[in-house]
Design a protein around this motif. Structure first.
Motif, PDB file in Angstrom:
ATOM      1  N   THR A 106       0.820  -1.205   0.000  1.00  0.00           N
ATOM      2  CA  THR A 106       0.000   0.000   0.000  1.00  0.00           C
ATOM      3  C   THR A 106       0.858   1.261   0.000  1.00  0.00           C
ATOM      4  O   THR A 106       0.546   2.227  -0.690  1.00  0.00           O
ATOM      5  CB  THR A 106      -0.921   0.000   1.230  1.00  0.00           C
ATOM      6  OG1 THR A 106      -1.701  -1.190   1.214  1.00  0.00           O
ATOM      7  CG2 THR A 106      -1.842   1.189   1.227  1.00  0.00           C
ATOM      8  N   GLN A 107       1.943   1.279   0.733  1.00  0.00           N
ATOM      9  CA  GLN A 107       2.770   2.475   0.847  1.00  0.00           C
ATOM     10  C   GLN A 107       3.687   2.708  -0.339  1.00  0.00           C
ATOM     11  O   GLN A 107       4.059   3.844  -0.616  1.00  0.00           O
ATOM     12  CB  GLN A 107       3.611   2.412   2.118  1.00  0.00           C
ATOM     13  CG  GLN A 107       2.811   2.622   3.367  1.00  0.00           C
ATOM     14  CD  GLN A 107       3.696   2.596   4.605  1.00  0.00           C
ATOM     15  OE1 GLN A 107       4.810   2.097   4.576  1.00  0.00           O
ATOM     16  NE2 GLN A 107       3.174   3.137   5.691  1.00  0.00           N
ATOM     17  N   GLN A 108       4.068   1.659  -1.059  1.00  0.00           N
ATOM     18  CA  GLN A 108       5.052   1.807  -2.132  1.00  0.00           C
ATOM     19  C   GLN A 108       4.472   2.422  -3.403  1.00  0.00           C
ATOM     20  O   GLN A 108       5.194   3.061  -4.155  1.00  0.00           O
ATOM     21  CB  GLN A 108       5.700   0.454  -2.454  1.00  0.00           C
ATOM     22  CG  GLN A 108       6.492  -0.124  -1.318  1.00  0.00           C
ATOM     23  CD  GLN A 108       7.624   0.774  -0.887  1.00  0.00           C
ATOM     24  OE1 GLN A 108       8.297   1.368  -1.704  1.00  0.00           O
ATOM     25  NE2 GLN A 108       7.824   0.889   0.414  1.00  0.00           N
ATOM     26  N   HIS A 109       3.214   2.215  -3.703  1.00  0.00           N
ATOM     27  CA  HIS A 109       2.554   2.756  -4.908  1.00  0.00           C
ATOM     28  C   HIS A 109       3.275   2.341  -6.197  1.00  0.00           C
ATOM     29  O   HIS A 109       3.441   3.151  -7.102  1.00  0.00           O
ATOM     30  CB  HIS A 109       2.455   4.276  -4.853  1.00  0.00           C
ATOM     31  CG  HIS A 109       1.677   4.798  -3.700  1.00  0.00           C
ATOM     32  ND1 HIS A 109       0.313   4.675  -3.610  1.00  0.00           N
ATOM     33  CD2 HIS A 109       2.074   5.430  -2.567  1.00  0.00           C
ATOM     34  CE1 HIS A 109      -0.101   5.220  -2.483  1.00  0.00           C
ATOM     35  NE2 HIS A 109       0.944   5.673  -1.820  1.00  0.00           N
ATOM     36  N   VAL A 110       3.735   1.102  -6.300  1.00  0.00           N
ATOM     37  CA  VAL A 110       4.446   0.663  -7.492  1.00  0.00           C
ATOM     38  C   VAL A 110       3.582  -0.184  -8.417  1.00  0.00           C
ATOM     39  O   VAL A 110       3.983  -0.472  -9.536  1.00  0.00           O
ATOM     40  CB  VAL A 110       5.724  -0.132  -7.115  1.00  0.00           C
ATOM     41  CG1 VAL A 110       6.724   0.775  -6.425  1.00  0.00           C
ATOM     42  CG2 VAL A 110       5.397  -1.324  -6.262  1.00  0.00           C
ATOM     43  N   LEU A 111       2.405  -0.572  -7.963  1.00  0.00           N
ATOM     44  CA  LEU A 111       1.531  -1.424  -8.763  1.00  0.00           C
ATOM     45  C   LEU A 111       0.420  -0.611  -9.406  1.00  0.00           C
ATOM     46  O   LEU A 111       0.021   0.434  -8.900  1.00  0.00           O
ATOM     47  CB  LEU A 111       0.905  -2.512  -7.882  1.00  0.00           C
ATOM     48  CG  LEU A 111       1.858  -3.478  -7.199  1.00  0.00           C
ATOM     49  CD1 LEU A 111       1.100  -4.351  -6.229  1.00  0.00           C
ATOM     50  CD2 LEU A 111       2.578  -4.320  -8.219  1.00  0.00           C
ATOM     51  N   THR A 112      -0.067  -1.117 -10.531  1.00  0.00           N
ATOM     52  CA  THR A 112      -1.254  -0.515 -11.120  1.00  0.00           C
ATOM     53  C   THR A 112      -2.445  -0.847 -10.222  1.00  0.00           C
ATOM     54  O   THR A 112      -2.373  -1.736  -9.371  1.00  0.00           O
ATOM     55  CB  THR A 112      -1.504  -1.062 -12.534  1.00  0.00           C
ATOM     56  OG1 THR A 112      -1.753  -2.463 -12.445  1.00  0.00           O
ATOM     57  CG2 THR A 112      -0.314  -0.788 -13.442  1.00  0.00           C
ATOM     58  N   TYR A 113      -3.539  -0.124 -10.415  1.00  0.00           N
ATOM     59  CA  TYR A 113      -4.686  -0.315  -9.529  1.00  0.00           C
ATOM     60  C   TYR A 113      -5.240  -1.743  -9.576  1.00  0.00           C
ATOM     61  O   TYR A 113      -5.474  -2.329  -8.516  1.00  0.00           O
ATOM     62  CB  TYR A 113      -5.768   0.711  -9.865  1.00  0.00           C
ATOM     63  CG  TYR A 113      -6.916   0.684  -8.897  1.00  0.00           C
ATOM     64  CD1 TYR A 113      -6.757   1.120  -7.591  1.00  0.00           C
ATOM     65  CD2 TYR A 113      -8.164   0.209  -9.281  1.00  0.00           C
ATOM     66  CE1 TYR A 113      -7.802   1.086  -6.688  1.00  0.00           C
ATOM     67  CE2 TYR A 113      -9.218   0.172  -8.395  1.00  0.00           C
ATOM     68  CZ  TYR A 113      -9.036   0.616  -7.102  1.00  0.00           C
ATOM     69  OH  TYR A 113     -10.065   0.576  -6.218  1.00  0.00           O
ATOM     70  N   PRO A 114      -5.448  -2.360 -10.759  1.00  0.00           N
ATOM     71  CA  PRO A 114      -5.941  -3.752 -10.756  1.00  0.00           C
ATOM     72  C   PRO A 114      -4.952  -4.725 -10.103  1.00  0.00           C
ATOM     73  O   PRO A 114      -5.360  -5.624  -9.361  1.00  0.00           O
ATOM     74  CB  PRO A 114      -6.144  -4.082 -12.236  1.00  0.00           C
ATOM     75  CG  PRO A 114      -6.292  -2.767 -12.910  1.00  0.00           C
ATOM     76  CD  PRO A 114      -5.448  -1.812 -12.131  1.00  0.00           C
ATOM     77  N   ALA A 115      -3.667  -4.535 -10.353  1.00  0.00           N
ATOM     78  CA  ALA A 115      -2.668  -5.419  -9.733  1.00  0.00           C
ATOM     79  C   ALA A 115      -2.650  -5.215  -8.222  1.00  0.00           C
ATOM     80  O   ALA A 115      -2.526  -6.177  -7.454  1.00  0.00           O
ATOM     81  CB  ALA A 115      -1.290  -5.146 -10.318  1.00  0.00           C
ATOM     82  N   PHE A 116      -2.786  -3.966  -7.789  1.00  0.00           N
ATOM     83  CA  PHE A 116      -2.841  -3.654  -6.366  1.00  0.00           C
ATOM     84  C   PHE A 116      -4.017  -4.372  -5.703  1.00  0.00           C
ATOM     85  O   PHE A 116      -3.874  -4.978  -4.637  1.00  0.00           O
ATOM     86  CB  PHE A 116      -2.947  -2.135  -6.179  1.00  0.00           C
ATOM     87  CG  PHE A 116      -3.262  -1.710  -4.783  1.00  0.00           C
ATOM     88  CD1 PHE A 116      -2.290  -1.753  -3.799  1.00  0.00           C
ATOM     89  CD2 PHE A 116      -4.523  -1.273  -4.447  1.00  0.00           C
ATOM     90  CE1 PHE A 116      -2.574  -1.357  -2.504  1.00  0.00           C
ATOM     91  CE2 PHE A 116      -4.819  -0.871  -3.166  1.00  0.00           C
ATOM     92  CZ  PHE A 116      -3.842  -0.914  -2.189  1.00  0.00           C
TER      93      PHE A 116
END
Length: 128
Positions: free
Chosen positions: A40-50
């Motif tokens: 959650t804190q890293q913000h490295v994934l796209t929204y669907p992958a997240f």
């Protein structure tokens, strides 16, 4: 008063509890929560992958807690625990679903877009 010849501590449901299982469940819960926090804190994934990563971490945590804390298994001695879980899950889903629906439908009724002098596109955040 009649006495029973069986020791209650020898019952199969009591005997399955172990300190090692509780510590393993606690450790698994902490590791999975930290993994979710880092994702959650890293913000490295796209929204669907997240969403998929968080969903999979939640499912793994639920299975770990059901087996390690709750002692849910496939043995016949665990039948009542399985029945209680099966009867509780729909109530849980129903409660959470109705809460989400209530807040989703409440927002347009409480904060209409037609209020004079308010620009609803620029809503303040908690940090402002």
């Amino acid at each position: 008063m009649a006495t029973h010849g069986q020791d209650p501590l020898l019952h199969s449901e009591v005997r399955q509890a172990s300190t090692g299982g509780y510590f393993a469940g606690y450790a698994a819960s902490i590791v999975l929560m930290l993994a979710a926090l880092l994702v959650t804190q890293q913000h490295v994934l796209t929204y669907p992958a997240f969403l998929w990563v968080i969903f999979s971490l939640v499912v793994i945590a639920l299975v770990a807690q059901a087996t390690l804390f709750f002692g849910l298994g496939l043995s016949p001695a665990q039948a009542w625990k399985s029945v209680s879980l099966i009867l509780t899950l729909p109530l849980f889903v129903f409660t959470i679903g109705l809460s989400v629906w209530m807040f989703h439908s409440l927002a347009p009724r409480v904060m209409p877009d037609t209020m004079p002098g308010m620009d609803m596109t620029q809503q303040p955040t908690l940090l402002e």
